[in-house]
Design a protein around this motif. Structure first.
Motif, PDB file in Angstrom:
ATOM      1  N   GLN A   1       0.889  -1.226   0.086  1.00 60.38           N
ATOM      2  CA  GLN A   1       0.009  -0.006  -0.038  1.00 60.38           C
ATOM      3  C   GLN A   1       0.925   1.277  -0.032  1.00 60.38           C
ATOM      4  O   GLN A   1       0.569   2.162  -0.777  1.00 60.38           O
ATOM      5  CB  GLN A   1      -1.003   0.051   1.058  1.00 60.38           C
ATOM      6  CG  GLN A   1      -1.880   1.093   1.335  1.00 60.38           C
ATOM      7  CD  GLN A   1      -2.831   1.040   2.419  1.00 60.38           C
ATOM      8  OE1 GLN A   1      -2.651   0.108   3.268  1.00 60.38           O
ATOM      9  NE2 GLN A   1      -3.660   2.175   2.515  1.00 60.38           N
ATOM     10  N   VAL A   2       1.927   1.164   0.687  1.00 56.89           N
ATOM     11  CA  VAL A   2       2.876   2.422   0.784  1.00 56.89           C
ATOM     12  C   VAL A   2       3.479   2.535  -0.428  1.00 56.89           C
ATOM     13  O   VAL A   2       3.580   3.690  -1.200  1.00 56.89           O
ATOM     14  CB  VAL A   2       4.018   2.108   1.866  1.00 56.89           C
ATOM     15  CG1 VAL A   2       5.322   3.018   1.690  1.00 56.89           C
ATOM     16  CG2 VAL A   2       3.505   2.299   3.451  1.00 56.89           C
TER      17      VAL A   2
ATOM     18  N   ILE B   1       1.304   4.237   8.448  1.00 56.47           N
ATOM     19  CA  ILE B   1       1.827   3.055   8.638  1.00 56.47           C
ATOM     20  C   ILE B   1       3.263   2.773   8.703  1.00 56.47           C
ATOM     21  O   ILE B   1       3.613   1.863   9.450  1.00 56.47           O
ATOM     22  CB  ILE B   1       1.410   2.484   7.118  1.00 56.47           C
ATOM     23  CG1 ILE B   1      -0.114   2.307   6.751  1.00 56.47           C
ATOM     24  CG2 ILE B   1       2.153   0.992   6.636  1.00 56.47           C
ATOM     25  CD1 ILE B   1      -0.565   2.224   5.333  1.00 56.47           C
ATOM     26  N   MET B   2       4.176   3.497   8.249  1.00 55.76           N
ATOM     27  CA  MET B   2       5.662   3.556   8.563  1.00 55.76           C
ATOM     28  C   MET B   2       5.951   3.601   9.834  1.00 55.76           C
ATOM     29  O   MET B   2       6.658   3.087  10.565  1.00 55.76           O
ATOM     30  CB  MET B   2       6.281   4.653   7.799  1.00 55.76           C
ATOM     31  CG  MET B   2       6.098   4.358   6.206  1.00 55.76           C
ATOM     32  SD  MET B   2       6.426   2.805   5.716  1.00 55.76           S
ATOM     33  CE  MET B   2       8.228   2.815   6.199  1.00 55.76           C
TER      34      MET B   2
ATOM     35  N   GLN C   1       5.127   0.598  12.059  1.00 51.94           N
ATOM     36  CA  GLN C   1       6.069  -0.461  11.686  1.00 51.94           C
ATOM     37  C   GLN C   1       7.390  -0.222  12.470  1.00 51.94           C
ATOM     38  O   GLN C   1       8.356  -0.856  12.092  1.00 51.94           O
ATOM     39  CB  GLN C   1       6.171  -0.787  10.204  1.00 51.94           C
ATOM     40  CG  GLN C   1       5.088  -1.436   9.549  1.00 51.94           C
ATOM     41  CD  GLN C   1       5.081  -1.535   8.195  1.00 51.94           C
ATOM     42  OE1 GLN C   1       5.265  -2.566   7.547  1.00 51.94           O
ATOM     43  NE2 GLN C   1       4.982  -0.265   7.434  1.00 51.94           N
ATOM     44  N   GLY C   2       7.619   0.861  13.074  1.00 58.17           N
ATOM     45  CA  GLY C   2       8.658   1.417  13.811  1.00 58.17           C
ATOM     46  C   GLY C   2       9.698   1.818  12.786  1.00 58.17           C
ATOM     47  O   GLY C   2      11.025   2.012  13.069  1.00 58.17           O
ATOM     48  N   GLY C   3       9.276   2.339  11.335  1.00 59.97           N
ATOM     49  CA  GLY C   3       9.942   3.155  10.471  1.00 59.97           C
ATOM     50  C   GLY C   3       9.624   4.628  10.324  1.00 59.97           C
ATOM     51  O   GLY C   3       9.085   5.175  11.509  1.00 59.97           O
ATOM     52  N   SER C   4       9.644   5.216   9.381  1.00 60.16           N
ATOM     53  CA  SER C   4       9.722   6.549   9.071  1.00 60.16           C
ATOM     54  C   SER C   4       9.530   7.092   7.692  1.00 60.16           C
ATOM     55  O   SER C   4       9.845   6.238   6.910  1.00 60.16           O
ATOM     56  CB  SER C   4      10.781   7.458   9.886  1.00 60.16           C
ATOM     57  OG  SER C   4      11.955   7.057   9.340  1.00 60.16           O
ATOM     58  N   ILE C   5       8.879   8.076   7.302  1.00 59.74           N
ATOM     59  CA  ILE C   5       9.181   8.900   5.941  1.00 59.74           C
ATOM     60  C   ILE C   5       9.397  10.289   6.050  1.00 59.74           C
ATOM     61  O   ILE C   5       8.780  11.014   6.940  1.00 59.74           O
ATOM     62  CB  ILE C   5       7.736   8.499   5.264  1.00 59.74           C
ATOM     63  CG1 ILE C   5       7.747   9.027   4.035  1.00 59.74           C
ATOM     64  CG2 ILE C   5       6.529   9.033   6.031  1.00 59.74           C
ATOM     65  CD1 ILE C   5       6.617   8.813   2.807  1.00 59.74           C
ATOM     66  N   THR C   6      10.170  10.513   5.396  1.00 64.14           N
ATOM     67  CA  THR C   6      10.374  12.221   5.254  1.00 64.14           C
ATOM     68  C   THR C   6      10.292  12.623   3.717  1.00 64.14           C
ATOM     69  O   THR C   6      10.433  11.759   2.639  1.00 64.14           O
ATOM     70  CB  THR C   6      11.875  12.335   5.829  1.00 64.14           C
ATOM     71  OG1 THR C   6      12.805  11.737   4.948  1.00 64.14           O
ATOM     72  CG2 THR C   6      11.984  11.881   7.392  1.00 64.14           C
TER      73      THR C   6
END
Length: 562
Positions: free
Chosen positions: A452-453, A526-527, A530-535
């Motif tokens: 989906q991401v 969503i990120m 899940q323990g993530g990130s988006i920039t």
């Protein structure tokens, strides 16, 4: 233990009289005496400063002068006597006595009436009266100071009642306290929710004193920050105390200049709301009265700070509510338009398809045309389903019910699969995909949600950067997998960039681009789940780079042990 001699300065031009007065005092023998004698009134003040007499016996008639002129010299800048004085005269004169007492003499005695008892009584009466007058003067000054502080407290109470904002309260505090306690510098700071130090108001500092020089904030705030963190007042009466407690002051110019420093927290209900710092250019120890005044002032300001915090929180809540209402209205407007468009197209395609197969219409059924109509209708149904899925995802995220199935994900495989599925749409949008994949890139995440991401980011490129090149790259960075999507489109305006991951926000105001403004918000949530990130990084006309990261799965893709 040896008793300190009682020092008396005898200013008398007659040698016999001086000797007699000395004998009179020594005859009583109540204490040891030390005498300094002067035959004239010249240099009386310098003799007093050198000898520091407990009492001055002063003759009215002196060569080339008189005792009244000497009394005038023995007054301070406020016309108050510096030493106890007994005035002597050869004849009783009420006028002389009145003038002598007006100029600071504590007692008056006629020489013909002097005997050991009368002179001893006059000297000690003068000393007692001088001390009483001095004590009364000190108590009067303290009372006047207390009244002034009370007026200050009343004044600040009135001022604080009109200071609704936190910065107003801080400014009122430093202006009042700095004036009352004669401080050279003053500042008020607080700790923000993010843990940073924020200066609410300052006075007497230069701009360069507040250049950030470390993670704790400007070093000029170090003593105040310590008082804020420890929740107690810190008083440094001289620079040595300050340097011993906070060694970095030798490196900070504004603190090097602060010979003394006072830092005190503003507390309410055992919580430090802010802290006050006062710097003095000379050694300074606050009196008991000043400490009480400062404590009362801080209590008043603590309550005002609490009220200001509540006021600003209320203002913020109203702004957030207004923004939420505005966002809702904008969303409803956009959603109604976005839902109406596919519904209109769906209705049209269904009408055309029905007409094509309706025997009443008299048209010869055309299977291909009918299939095309239904394909178009299905496309609009899928578009509507996508809108509904996005809204449902937002509902799950808001309610904290986004369920994840974490597993090892072959990131490169998943990206290649997405490119393959979306190739027709990418080609239609004129988006050329180039890949730069590192080998064996495995992350730990939810496979369905990562699809989906990726789909959201590919769709974003097709929507906002049609006809551009999209470079997708992967690499391992420490314990994370980094995935980059870089397009060569028009980019995002700097003022919009900080908000593109918020709900109902879009990268452009263009009405030609469809969407609810939920894709990037859902992607970020969503990120992070899940323990993530988006920039996102962007410059106008230089494209956009989205970089996402996921925890690396160390167990996947490793060769089996032999």
């Amino acid at each position: 233990m040896e008793t300190e001699p009682f020092r008396i300065l005898l200013v008398e031009d007659n040698d016999a009289d001086r000797s007699y007065f000395r004998e009179c005092l020594e005859e009583i023998n109540d204490r040891p005496y030390a005498f300094l004698e002067s035959p004239s009134g010249r240099d009386t003040l310098s003799l007093c400063r050198h000898f520091r007499p407990h009492c001055l016996i002063l003759d009215y008639n002196l060569p080339q002068s008189n005792g009244l002129k000497v009394l005038e010299e023995l007054q301070d800048e406020f016309q108050r006597p510096l030493y106890p004085v007994v005035m002597l005269t050869g004849r009783g004169s009420e006028k002389i006595a009145v003038n002598a007492m007006r100029l600071g003499a504590q007692d008056y005695i006629v020489k013909t009436e002097i005997n050991p008892e009368s002179l001893h009584r006059a000297v000690h009466h003068a000393c007692d009266r001088f001390q009483l007058e001095k004590d009364l003067r000190i108590r009067t000054e303290e009372l006047e100071g207390a009244n002034a502080q009370l007026r200050d407290l009343q004044s600040i109470t009135s001022a604080l009642s009109a200071g609704a904002h936190l910065a107003d309260v801080a400014r009122i505090l430093i202006n009042q306290v700095r004036l009352s306690l004669k401080a050279d510098t003053a500042l008020v700071l607080r700790q923000t929710e993010a843990g940073n130090l924020e200066v609410l108001a300052r006075s007497g500092y230069r701009e360069q004193d507040f250049i950030d020089s470390g993670p704790g904030g400007p070093d000029a705030m170090a003593p105040v920050a310590r008082a804020l963190n420890e929740g107690k007042a810190l008083v440094f009466t001289n620079h040595e105390n300050l340097r011993e407690a906070i060694p970095l002051v030798v490196e900070v110019e504004v603190l090097r200049k602060s010979v003394a420093f006072v830092a005190a927290p503003l507390r309410l209900n055992d919580k430090s709301l802010a802290a006050l710092g006062l710097g003095f250019s000379e050694p300074r120890a606050l009196s008991a009265g000043e400490l009480v005044y400062l404590d009362l002032m801080l209590r008043q300001c603590s309550e005002a700070v609490a009220r200001a915090n509540l006021y600003e929180e209320e203002i913020l809540r109203k702004e957030q509510l207004a923004h939420a209402v505005q966002t809702r209205d904008e969303f409803l407007s956009v959603a109604s338009h976005e839902l109406k468009t596919p519904l209109t197209a769906l209705k049209l395609q269904l009408q055309l398809g029905r007409r094509n197969i309706d025997p009443v219409s008299g048209h010869q059924p055309d299977a291909q045309r009918t299939a095309n109509h239904f394909d178009s209708a299905l496309k609009q149904v899928n578009r509507l389903a996508g809108f509904v899925d996005d809204i449902l995802d937002v509902t799950k995220i808001t309610a904290g019910k986004l369920i994840l199935q974490l597993e090892a994900i072959d990131v490169n495989f998943l990206l290649n699969e997405a490119v393959g599925i979306l190739r027709p749409s990418l080609e239609k949008a004129g988006v050329t995909v180039a890949t730069d994949f590192a080998p064996n890139v495995f992350a730990r995440g939810d496979r369905f949600r990562m699809e989906q991401v990726f789909n959201n980011l590919f769709a974003n490129a097709m929507k906002y950067a049609p006809g551009s090149e999209l470079v997708v790259s992967t690499r391992a960075v420490g314990s994370f997998i980094s995935i980059s999507f870089k397009d060569s489109g028009p980019g995002i305006a700097p003022e919009r960039l900080p908000y593109i991951f918020e709900r109902f926000e879009r990268a452009t105001d263009s009405s030609r681009i469809s969407g609810l403004g939920l894709g990037l918000y859902i992607t970020r949530e969503i990120m992070e789940a899940q323990g993530g990130s988006i920039t996102a990084k962007s410059k106008p006309r230089e494209g956009v780079t989205f970089e996402i990261s996921l925890p690396r799965d160390e167990s996947a893709g490793m060769p089996a042990a032999g």
